[in-house]
Design a protein around this motif. Sequence first.
Motif, PDB file in Angstrom:
ATOM      1  N   GLN A 352     -15.709 -13.404  29.255  1.00  0.00           N
ATOM      2  CA  GLN A 352     -15.163 -12.313  30.078  1.00  0.00           C
ATOM      3  C   GLN A 352     -14.528 -12.853  31.350  1.00  0.00           C
ATOM      4  O   GLN A 352     -13.511 -12.319  31.821  1.00  0.00           O
ATOM      5  CB  GLN A 352     -16.278 -11.317  30.404  1.00  0.00           C
ATOM      6  CG  GLN A 352     -16.783 -10.548  29.183  1.00  0.00           C
ATOM      7  CD  GLN A 352     -18.067  -9.783  29.472  1.00  0.00           C
ATOM      8  OE1 GLN A 352     -18.554  -9.787  30.600  1.00  0.00           O
ATOM      9  NE2 GLN A 352     -18.615  -9.140  28.446  1.00  0.00           N
ATOM     10  N   ASP A 353     -15.115 -13.912  31.913  1.00  0.00           N
ATOM     11  CA  ASP A 353     -14.512 -14.532  33.109  1.00  0.00           C
ATOM     12  C   ASP A 353     -13.139 -15.120  32.806  1.00  0.00           C
ATOM     13  O   ASP A 353     -12.279 -15.194  33.697  1.00  0.00           O
ATOM     14  CB  ASP A 353     -15.438 -15.628  33.647  1.00  0.00           C
ATOM     15  CG  ASP A 353     -16.732 -15.059  34.203  1.00  0.00           C
ATOM     16  OD1 ASP A 353     -16.763 -13.854  34.504  1.00  0.00           O
ATOM     17  OD2 ASP A 353     -17.723 -15.825  34.309  1.00  0.00           O
ATOM     18  N   LEU A 354     -12.925 -15.517  31.554  1.00  0.00           N
ATOM     19  CA  LEU A 354     -11.621 -16.055  31.144  1.00  0.00           C
ATOM     20  C   LEU A 354     -10.643 -14.961  30.743  1.00  0.00           C
ATOM     21  O   LEU A 354      -9.522 -15.246  30.320  1.00  0.00           O
ATOM     22  CB  LEU A 354     -11.809 -17.034  29.975  1.00  0.00           C
ATOM     23  CG  LEU A 354     -12.619 -18.304  30.283  1.00  0.00           C
ATOM     24  CD1 LEU A 354     -12.836 -19.111  29.011  1.00  0.00           C
ATOM     25  CD2 LEU A 354     -11.909 -19.148  31.346  1.00  0.00           C
ATOM     26  N   GLY A 355     -11.076 -13.701  30.858  1.00  0.00           N
ATOM     27  CA  GLY A 355     -10.193 -12.584  30.540  1.00  0.00           C
ATOM     28  C   GLY A 355     -10.220 -12.166  29.089  1.00  0.00           C
ATOM     29  O   GLY A 355      -9.355 -11.391  28.654  1.00  0.00           O
ATOM     30  N   HIS A 356     -11.205 -12.624  28.321  1.00  0.00           N
ATOM     31  CA  HIS A 356     -11.300 -12.267  26.913  1.00  0.00           C
ATOM     32  C   HIS A 356     -12.242 -11.082  26.735  1.00  0.00           C
ATOM     33  O   HIS A 356     -13.153 -10.865  27.544  1.00  0.00           O
ATOM     34  CB  HIS A 356     -11.803 -13.462  26.089  1.00  0.00           C
ATOM     35  CG  HIS A 356     -10.919 -14.667  26.194  1.00  0.00           C
ATOM     36  ND1 HIS A 356     -11.407 -15.953  26.169  1.00  0.00           N
ATOM     37  CD2 HIS A 356      -9.569 -14.780  26.349  1.00  0.00           C
ATOM     38  CE1 HIS A 356     -10.414 -16.807  26.280  1.00  0.00           C
ATOM     39  NE2 HIS A 356      -9.280 -16.112  26.404  1.00  0.00           N
ATOM     40  N   GLU A 357     -12.014 -10.347  25.642  1.00  0.00           N
ATOM     41  CA  GLU A 357     -12.849  -9.175  25.342  1.00  0.00           C
ATOM     42  C   GLU A 357     -14.023  -9.621  24.468  1.00  0.00           C
ATOM     43  O   GLU A 357     -13.857  -9.955  23.293  1.00  0.00           O
ATOM     44  CB  GLU A 357     -12.026  -8.111  24.616  1.00  0.00           C
ATOM     45  CG  GLU A 357     -12.807  -6.822  24.361  1.00  0.00           C
ATOM     46  CD  GLU A 357     -11.960  -5.772  23.674  1.00  0.00           C
ATOM     47  OE1 GLU A 357     -12.535  -4.769  23.189  1.00  0.00           O
ATOM     48  OE2 GLU A 357     -10.721  -5.954  23.613  1.00  0.00           O
ATOM     49  N   CYS A 358     -15.204  -9.630  25.050  1.00  0.00           N
ATOM     50  CA  CYS A 358     -16.426 -10.052  24.330  1.00  0.00           C
ATOM     51  C   CYS A 358     -17.567  -9.153  24.774  1.00  0.00           C
ATOM     52  O   CYS A 358     -17.907  -9.099  25.959  1.00  0.00           O
ATOM     53  CB  CYS A 358     -16.752 -11.526  24.604  1.00  0.00           C
ATOM     54  SG  CYS A 358     -18.184 -12.142  23.688  1.00  0.00           S
TER      55      CYS A 358
END
Length: 482
Positions: A352-358
Amino acid sequence: MTLSTRLRKIAAALWPGTLASQLIVLLLVAIVVAQALSLWIFHDERRIALVAAARDNLLSRAVALAGLMEDTPPDLQERILVASSSRFAVFWLGDTPLAPTPGSSRIEHRLQGYMAKDLKPGQAVHLNILADEKRGPPRRKDDDDDKRSWRDVPRPERPKNLHRIMNKPEDLSISISMNDGRWLNVATSYRPPAGAFLPLLVQLALTALLVVLIVGLALRRVTRPLKDLSVRAEKFGRGEEQEPLTPSGPREVRALTTAFNDMQDRLTRFVKDRTRMLAAISHDLRTPITSLRLRAEFIDDDENREKVIETLDEMAAMTEAALRFAKDEAQAEKAENADLGAILEALAGDQQDLGHECTVVESSERIVLPCRPMALRRALRNLIENGIRYGEAVTVSAEIEDHEAVIRVRDKGPGIPADRLKDVFEPFVRLEESRSEETGGIGLGLAITRSIIHAHGGRISLTNRPEGGLEAVVRLPLGAGR
């Protein structure tokens, strides 16, 4: 659910699970069955003993007493009869015979014939065996007028000492006719008292108690090293370093422990040798790949030079990945109990910190399992990153099923062809349709993941979801404590 199915389930629930308890139950059942068979086989022993005693003692006494009564004055007869009676046999003179008619069975005929030989001419003997064939109180039919109990003797005719056996079951009734028209009656009861089976029950209880103690101690010596061996095998299956077990117990168990120690030593050396060999090969390939890359720079044809350099870069990446994999395998990370939910939350937070949806679906209970935390994080990170790379969004969940921790990683990607679901776990295998060199790796991610999961004693599988996307299912053992 049928009745037979319910009974089978109840029996399975009640049946003990350990070897010691099963053997103890079987031995107790065998003892009880053997005792019951012995009682059933020898149930007629008491009646046989009665007949033998009557032939050798009681009948002779009755015949002798009948002759004595003929020669004894009437005022002494009662005293002699009382003196001759005992707690098992009562003698008295009466106007009516206790046994109204002679017995008709084969044994009764034989005993009456035995007594008639010693009687005076004109004397008759009636003998009735009132005991059942089976052990226990006799059962007389209501319409059987040929067999008369001493309880049927009219109260005025009852002798004073008949009370000795009034509360006992009848065994034998004898009536011998006298010259004056009276009858010498003999009532016997050689049956054991009501509590005669109590010693048998005490003996059975003591035997069962000794069996439980002796067998329990003996089986403890056998099952204790087997339990230790089971725990060590489970830990070794999860990849934990284990010291060799000290052989103990019977010879067969010691041989099994020694064989396990040898197997553990061989497997450990085999894995370490293969890992060292892979690391050495990967390390040695660095030099020729670097040399070839330098030589490729002098190729005049630009197109060929770029393709050669691209191929060499790919080989270098594969070599570095293999070397990292070998180094990670060579590291002996100590196993410890870890919170699976916390691991998944940390991995999802990184994505999530990398901007991914998890997204992590919260579990209904806390899941703690023995593992090597760093290795397990790497395996699960590979699954999550693959799902994000090829499926855009990932949902992770964990729950307990059948004493296992089950982790599900679902994505929204195109999935994998059904005939290639197992191939993607092989080293350096990539699916060209969706895993290009620009977006994919070199094909070691899932191989590393499967190796780590197997090292933890778990399993991993991939399935295409009906609604679309891929689902990776990881099953890990919870350990002996759960």
